[in-house]
Design an enzyme around this catalytic site. Sequence first.
Site, PDB file in Angstrom:
ATOM      1  N   ASP A  97       6.306   4.291   2.690  1.00 45.75           N
ATOM      2  CA  ASP A  97       6.149   2.859   2.445  1.00 45.75           C
ATOM      3  C   ASP A  97       5.371   2.194   3.581  1.00 45.75           C
ATOM      4  O   ASP A  97       4.985   2.852   4.556  1.00 45.75           O
ATOM      5  CB  ASP A  97       7.561   2.251   2.285  1.00 45.75           C
ATOM      6  N   TRP A 130       1.082  -0.457  -1.576  1.00 45.68           N
ATOM      7  CA  TRP A 130       0.908  -1.543  -2.564  1.00 45.68           C
ATOM      8  C   TRP A 130      -0.543  -2.006  -2.724  1.00 45.68           C
ATOM      9  O   TRP A 130      -0.813  -3.174  -2.995  1.00 45.68           O
ATOM     10  CB  TRP A 130       1.773  -2.760  -2.198  1.00 45.68           C
ATOM     11  N   GLY A 131      -1.494  -1.092  -2.538  1.00 44.61           N
ATOM     12  CA  GLY A 131      -2.901  -1.473  -2.745  1.00 44.61           C
ATOM     13  C   GLY A 131      -3.553  -2.111  -1.527  1.00 44.61           C
ATOM     14  O   GLY A 131      -4.725  -2.489  -1.589  1.00 44.61           O
ATOM     15  N   ASP A 133       5.361  -4.357  -6.313  1.00 48.87           N
ATOM     16  CA  ASP A 133       6.431  -3.703  -7.089  1.00 48.87           C
ATOM     17  C   ASP A 133       6.475  -4.142  -8.557  1.00 48.87           C
ATOM     18  O   ASP A 133       6.280  -5.309  -8.887  1.00 48.87           O
ATOM     19  CB  ASP A 133       7.792  -4.012  -6.456  1.00 48.87           C
TER      20      ASP A 133
HETATM   21  C1  GAL Z   1       9.032  -1.280  -1.577  1.00 49.73           C
HETATM   22  C2  GAL Z   1       8.481  -0.228  -2.511  1.00 49.73           C
HETATM   23  C3  GAL Z   1       9.541   0.073  -3.549  1.00 49.73           C
HETATM   24  C4  GAL Z   1      10.798   0.555  -2.850  1.00 49.73           C
HETATM   25  C5  GAL Z   1      11.258  -0.451  -1.813  1.00 49.73           C
HETATM   26  C6  GAL Z   1      12.394   0.083  -0.968  1.00 49.73           C
HETATM   27  O1  GAL Z   1       8.082  -1.565  -0.591  1.00 49.73           O
HETATM   28  O2  GAL Z   1       7.304  -0.680  -3.112  1.00 49.73           O
HETATM   29  O3  GAL Z   1       9.063   1.010  -4.484  1.00 49.73           O
HETATM   30  O4  GAL Z   1      10.530   1.791  -2.245  1.00 49.73           O
HETATM   31  O5  GAL Z   1      10.200  -0.803  -0.931  1.00 49.73           O
HETATM   32  O6  GAL Z   1      12.800  -0.792   0.026  1.00 49.73           O
END
Ligand code: GAL
Length: 387
Positions: free
Chosen positions: A157, A191-192, A212
């Site tokens: 992430d 996220w792109g 998301d």
């Molecule tokens: C976001 C991610 C999600 C999930 C979440 C967990 O940044 O896009 O898919 O992993 O964090 O905290």
Amino acid sequence: MTIRRVAEIALSCVSTVLIVCSLSPAQSHDSAALALTPPMGWNSWNKFACDVSEKLIRETADAMVSSGLKAAGYQYVNIDDCWQVSRAADGTIVADAQRFPSGLKALAEYVHSKGLKLGIYTDAGRMTCQKRPGSYEHEAQDINTYAAWGMDYVKIDWCYAEGLDPEVQYAKFRDALAQAAHPIVFSICNWGVKAPWRWGPHMGNLWRTTGDINDTYERMSLIGFSQNGLEKFAGPGHWNDPDMLEVGNGGMNRDEYRTHMALWAILAAPLLAGNDLRSMTPETKELLTNAEVIAVDQDPKGTQGHRVWEEGTLEIWVKPLADGSYAVGLFNRTEAAFKMSFDFKTIGIEHPSKLRDLWEHKDLTVQGDLYTTEVPTHGVVLLRVYR
Ligand code: GAL
């Protein structure tokens, strides 16, 4: 020493150097081979968020087998955020001992014993999105820990990464993964940010293209239909990732979930179920395991589909398939049922030899060079057209 002996030593040095040189790249994994078709599996986040545990993962692995998802092609059981709590004095990441009392290595062994694979999550920044320890400045150490545990997949992430460059940070994981003792699929989750489709193909196996998803038609369709144009960056080993599935989580009706699955299949997107596999309705199971839809997603040609026609929010998308046929999705994003027509000439076909409805599992009658059908509101008619 004779001249001949010197020459022999020189020759053996050359061959030693050559052997060493040819050995070191061979030690690194053929990362593309890990995902020749888009990864399929399950991830804990969409349904369970931080409520992850060894019990949930074991039961999910059991359910993946007993429900038929494994037979349909799903294989990764992926733990998302919140499994980790701290670092030991030597910097090693520490799993939550209350939630994972047997440890991650034992869990991987269990999942492997079911013929499945286990995935894990971290963050390239200083903390994960849920404020657990991030991998910043522990990149290789963490990858080596996951490899020692037997992990098969890692999602990385991008929270708490202020001031960091994703291309620089993700390269550290790529390099560590190439040398890891166990082959691990690399899922980039930023996220792109900074157009990962441009550098992702040289970095990982898949990269998130958007923020998301959530379990609404609005969000799912916004994400899915915005993927047009990214098709040139995907191919075997390297996939655009419009986020995990929400099928079965209850926020969409059957036609909307059909749109979700059909669009993800046309996009050659990873298919990571995000529902509770232990308690699926027959309808959810059918949506997730439709072999003809999965075959579109998993087609070995690995070409991501794109939009060929739109009028307002009526859209037609096409994905060319390895056997020369085409998957064609007629999508109705309007608020009422609509009659839509597909002109076979769009894909250079005068008169298809066969036309099949992939949700209804039936061959259709072809009359002329157009196929006209009613598409339900928010729904899709997914066709396979044979030359
Ligand atoms: C976001 C991610 C999600 C999930 C979440 C967990 O940044 O896009 O898919 O992993 O964090 O905290």
